[in-house]
Design a protein around this motif. Sequence first.
Motif, short mmCIF file in Angstrom:
data_model
loop_
_atom_site.label_atom_id
_atom_site.label_comp_id
_atom_site.label_asym_id
_atom_site.label_seq_id
_atom_site.Cartn_x
_atom_site.Cartn_y
_atom_site.Cartn_z
N VAL A 1 33.74 31.03 43.88
CA VAL A 1 34.84 30.02 44.22
C VAL A 1 35.01 29.58 42.85
CG1 VAL A 1 35.19 27.89 45.27
CG2 VAL A 1 34.18 29.69 46.64
N GLY A 2 36.49 29.50 42.83
CA GLY A 2 36.95 28.86 41.39
C GLY A 2 36.78 29.74 40.25
N LEU A 3 36.49 31.01 40.48
CA LEU A 3 36.18 31.84 39.39
C LEU A 3 37.47 32.54 38.81
CD1 LEU A 3 34.38 33.52 37.24
CD2 LEU A 3 34.11 35.11 38.84
N PRO A 4 38.31 32.36 37.64
CA PRO A 4 39.59 32.95 37.39
C PRO A 4 39.35 34.35 37.29
CG PRO A 4 38.81 31.07 35.78
CD PRO A 4 37.64 31.43 36.52
N GLY A 5 40.13 34.90 37.97
CA GLY A 5 40.39 36.36 38.06
C GLY A 5 39.62 37.05 39.36
N TYR A 6 39.11 36.31 39.88
CA TYR A 6 38.30 37.09 41.31
C TYR A 6 38.93 37.88 41.83
CZ TYR A 6 35.34 37.25 45.32
OH TYR A 6 34.71 37.89 46.43
N ILE A 7 40.16 37.48 42.13
CA ILE A 7 41.03 38.19 43.26
C ILE A 7 41.44 39.64 42.62
CG2 ILE A 7 43.19 38.38 44.67
CD1 ILE A 7 41.07 36.44 45.61
N GLU A 8 41.69 39.40 41.33
CA GLU A 8 41.85 40.90 40.55
C GLU A 8 40.68 41.66 40.51
OE1 GLU A 8 43.84 40.52 36.81
OE2 GLU A 8 43.39 42.64 36.37
N TRP A 9 39.30 40.95 40.49
CA TRP A 9 38.11 41.52 40.06
C TRP A 9 37.92 42.43 41.59
CZ3 TRP A 9 33.71 41.13 43.07
CH2 TRP A 9 32.57 41.73 42.59
N LYS A 10 38.38 41.60 42.73
CA LYS A 10 37.90 42.31 43.86
C LYS A 10 38.77 43.36 44.12
CE LYS A 10 38.46 39.91 47.50
NZ LYS A 10 38.62 38.85 48.78
N SER A 11 40.11 43.30 43.86
CA SER A 11 40.74 44.47 44.27
C SER A 11 40.86 45.78 43.31
CB SER A 11 42.23 43.97 44.52
OG SER A 11 42.90 43.46 43.27
N ARG A 12 40.66 45.16 42.03
CA ARG A 12 40.64 46.26 41.01
C ARG A 12 39.46 47.10 40.79
NH1 ARG A 12 45.42 45.19 36.62
NH2 ARG A 12 46.96 44.95 38.24
N VAL A 13 38.34 46.27 40.90
CA VAL A 13 37.01 46.79 40.40
C VAL A 13 35.93 47.08 41.64
CG1 VAL A 13 34.92 46.18 38.96
CG2 VAL A 13 37.15 45.37 38.10
N ALA A 14 35.73 45.81 42.55
CA ALA A 14 34.71 45.73 43.55
C ALA A 14 35.11 46.83 44.38
CB ALA A 14 34.53 44.49 43.94
N ASN A 15 36.42 46.64 45.05
CA ASN A 15 36.64 47.38 46.38
C ASN A 15 36.47 48.98 45.82
OD1 ASN A 15 36.75 45.61 48.54
ND2 ASN A 15 39.05 45.09 47.99
N PRO A 16 37.30 49.45 45.01
CA PRO A 16 37.33 50.74 44.72
C PRO A 16 36.23 51.58 44.16
CG PRO A 16 39.13 49.75 43.32
CD PRO A 16 38.28 48.56 43.93
N ILE A 17 35.28 50.50 43.40
CA ILE A 17 33.87 51.04 43.03
C ILE A 17 32.92 51.10 44.44
CG2 ILE A 17 31.71 50.76 41.66
CD1 ILE A 17 33.69 49.63 39.45
N PHE A 18 33.05 50.17 45.27
CA PHE A 18 32.12 50.41 46.47
C PHE A 18 32.78 51.53 47.19
CE2 PHE A 18 31.43 45.39 46.09
CZ PHE A 18 30.20 45.59 45.24
N GLN A 19 33.84 51.70 47.18
CA GLN A 19 34.16 52.76 48.19
C GLN A 19 34.00 54.12 47.36
OE1 GLN A 19 38.59 52.76 48.15
NE2 GLN A 19 38.72 51.34 49.69
N GLU A 20 33.90 54.33 46.36
CA GLU A 20 33.15 55.41 45.55
C GLU A 20 31.72 55.60 45.80
OE1 GLU A 20 34.38 56.75 41.75
OE2 GLU A 20 35.81 55.44 41.67
N LEU A 21 30.93 54.44 45.89
CA LEU A 21 29.74 54.49 46.04
C LEU A 21 29.41 54.89 47.37
CD1 LEU A 21 26.68 53.46 45.32
CD2 LEU A 21 27.28 51.11 46.34
N PHE A 22 29.94 54.42 48.38
CA PHE A 22 29.75 54.65 49.72
C PHE A 22 30.07 56.36 50.25
CE2 PHE A 22 30.19 49.94 50.44
CZ PHE A 22 28.68 49.75 50.31
N ALA A 23 31.11 56.70 49.42
CA ALA A 23 31.67 57.96 49.81
C ALA A 23 30.81 58.87 48.95
CB ALA A 23 32.78 58.15 49.17
#
Lengths: 287, 455
Positions: B403-425
Amino acid sequence: MQISNILSSRSLKRRITRFLMHGLILTFLVYLLFPLIWMISTSFKPTAEIYSGIPSLIPKVFTGEHYLTVFQEKRLLMSIANSLYVGVITSIIVVLISLPAAYALSRYKTAVNKLVMGWILTSQIFPAILIMIPLFLVLRSLHLTDTLSGLVLVYVVWDIPFVLWMLQGYVKEIPIELEEAAAIDGANQTQIIYKIIMPLLLPAIGAAVLFAFISAWNEFFFALVLLKSPDLTTLPVELARYTGIEGQARTGPLAAASFIATIPSIILFAILRKWFSSGALQGAVKG
Amino acid sequence: MMRRLISWMLYYKGFIIAALLAIIIISLYVSSELAMRRETVVVQTGPLRFLSLAWQEEAVEAVREITGQWNAQHPEQQVEYIQGTWNSIHDYLITGFETGDIPDIFHYESAIIVDFALRGYLADLSPYITDEMQADVLEVDWSSVTRPSGEVIGIPFINESFIVLYNQDLFEKEGIAVPSFEEPWTWADLQEAAQKLTKDLDNDGTVDQWGVAMGLRNSANIIMNHSIAFGGSFFYQNEQGMIETRVGAPEKELLSVILDMLYQEKTMSPSCIGKSSTEMLPGFLSGKYAMVVAIGTWARQQVQENAPADLRWSVMPPMKAKTQAMGLNTQTLSIPKSCTRQAVAMEFISYLLSSENMTRLAGSDWMMPTRKSSLNDPRFQTEANGWQVVTKSAQYLSTGPWVGLPGYIEWKSRVANPIFQELFAGRLNLEEAAIRIEKESNSVLARYQVRGLKW
């Protein structure tokens, strides 16, 4: 004997080719129509059946509850009226401006023609999001934000390049001899455009009207940002309100509203269909 | 002369087109920048504009009615209700902030308005908050919208938190005891139960009933909020005071559990990888999934409305790892800094979010209210539709370290979501995913930190 064999083998090949072509067209049609049919089917299913997890094309129980819901909300009708207004006015203005412009670009060979055509193509590469803020500021200075007229102006500017490009291609195909004959008979330039060229361009004009109408009818982003008053909402923005957080949606009402939304386009296509008939030029020039 | 000019233009047409293009792009950029920097002072008159994201029929009705009541009681200051949409709200607000044409009050969520606050778009609401509201709203909710300086960027009114839905009949059939607040399940308990519940009912070699389902398409939210219970934070401050991402043992624990259920124990359907939580519901209603883990509390409404009459379902208390803590995201009402009638806009918010009204709003959205007095309302204390479990779970809500981390939303959509997808796939193993998250995250976060954005 050999000739009849060759003929029958050719006829067999033709039959097979025709069969394959028809099969291909049918597959394509199914591919195109399936989402529409599924949407219509969903719009008549009770909510519990939609969520049952057992897909079925024909509803087990037919219901009109979703149509009742969307019409009770009244805003849908208002948004349809707004979209119709914007779509019709846009398509009329686009054609009225593009037709003479396309004629001029095709018939008058000036040094700047290529530059103009280059500019038209260039203007198509800008995504809406890039121009949104400057556009909004310009429209606000003209007091055209939150008005349907402002939205029409944006759509007209947005659609003209493509329609102009399309129409000038069609104009090029019309033999110049027809115009020369009309000129010899005493027609002036305006008469030539509207009495000779325009009737021959009906299929192209039909396509242009349809393109301008459908692009205005379906457009979401400009309408979302430029129109603020609830009474001015257009249909795509209204439809988006049936979807919620994390991909949730009121699926039944959404399907019903979406089906209603496709009806004007279908009617317009039915009206313009005869314009698309080819062969208008057949026999126009002899010898 | 003219002819020479034209022939020169034709000769250099490529160059001219490129130059024109460059001019257009630069002028668009400059005008956008100017628009962004310009202090747009618009004298606001007429009704206050209130953008609501309520979308369920009952919730829309509730917001409209309360707004109507305000208008009837405050003829001198009317409020115009505008219905926004979750899918387009971000673009709508961004263009609104940058052009200065923004509603006076808008509904959104705490994780995202942080970004607006960092850009200086939001009014500080702390001077307008009444003592009664300050004391009644849960502390954890205030922490999600309060900057270290004490500025409050939005009034939290609904908690978005996660629950586990389960099929009571299938549990009873397998003799599985339902967890309670006194004896909550660990993730190992969940895995064990999922194994009992996964069945090939017709003996054709394929699973017909899966023990567990989880919407893993965009799973960053789920992973982040549930990893808190394992002590997983993902974001740490280094010696230089910069925030960096680390995927260590606590961050890997939940990921391992999910991978085990997918690939080792095969108790979670592989179709979960490409689906959202909402898409899990038809399978739950038809008995294909015995449990749906990490789905929003709102899902209960869909279940209650669409479940077959014979489906018995309920909600279980939060899973226990090291703790039962669970990250939350709150829905908020904010006022833009450019609003010239902030005090009266806040008066409307206070009215809309009075204890009675908040109870109605949260109830109609099937989510948890942020006021303690609303949580105690009998409506949320009933066992029906899992309300009591949901309300009691409020004690475990926690604010994530992001909370309050600058860039968290971009981090979530550009880094975390795609990498988690690749991991689970199965395209990455856990170690590879951890390395990639750290590497890609730090470049995103560094970009924001270099810009000097501070919470």
